[in-house]
Enzyme design. Sequence first.
Site: not given
Length: 270
Positions: A80, A190
């Site tokens: 992440c 992302c």
Amino acid sequence: MNKPLQNVTPRTIGIFDSGIGGISILRAIRNLLPNDDLIYVADSLYLPYGTKTPSWIKQRSIAICKFLERENSNAIVVACNTATGAAISSLRESFNLPIIGIEPALKPAAESTKTGAVGILATAGTLASEKYDQLKTKFARDLVIFNQPCHGLVELIETGNWNGAELKTLASQFLEPMMQASVDKIVLGCTHYPFIRDTIQEIAGNGVELIDPSIPVASELKRRLEIENIIDNKLSPGEMRFYVTGERDRFKVIVDKFLDVDAKVNSIEI
Ligand code: DGL
């Protein structure tokens, strides 16, 4: 004659993200290290991370890593960008394990752009992080960097409807301004965005290269395991276990489809 008994050392890699995003990293790890056992935590009860404060993300990341450590992880991958930006230093201070993070792939984009303009799609949290500032100073001083926070995109990707009209409209809104700025590289900053890679490519056009760092992250993990001498001599395919803090069934449908498996998915409270 009996075969000599082999001393088999299994290796376990813990991986986490706010939701399904990190599955794009898990897939790259699985391809590179097929015999390793993988444990994945999707913290979807608290998704999105992109709008949370850095201190909240730190606490959450530490709690998840404690779980992954208890499950005997030999290394942890923070799959992440947002959690890497907010928490990787604290995680490295708190755990005596190799911790591998992910950050927007600004370096390869900066090195290969011909137009001198690069687009970054990421969460607001990633773009506001000190780590990202450092990255820009290091690799992108002389470039036009078009930073685009993508509010709401992660939530739509989590629904699994990657071809829906709402998602396409939102993605177009984010991409059109950077296309007008003549970017020729777009960084998928992302881990959720690779799931809608085709949609992004369609809107951006074939002249634009999309940069997704999942394979380099898997290579970095392998390199760190070798450096730390954490070996794995298991010859059979590793097991994969998934834990989800939010809705289990939808997560399983997406993982099964994306990885083409019948995933073992457990609900968990962390
Ligand atoms: N997949 C995550 C990232 O790479 C976070 C998405 C979110 O929860 O906002 O940044």
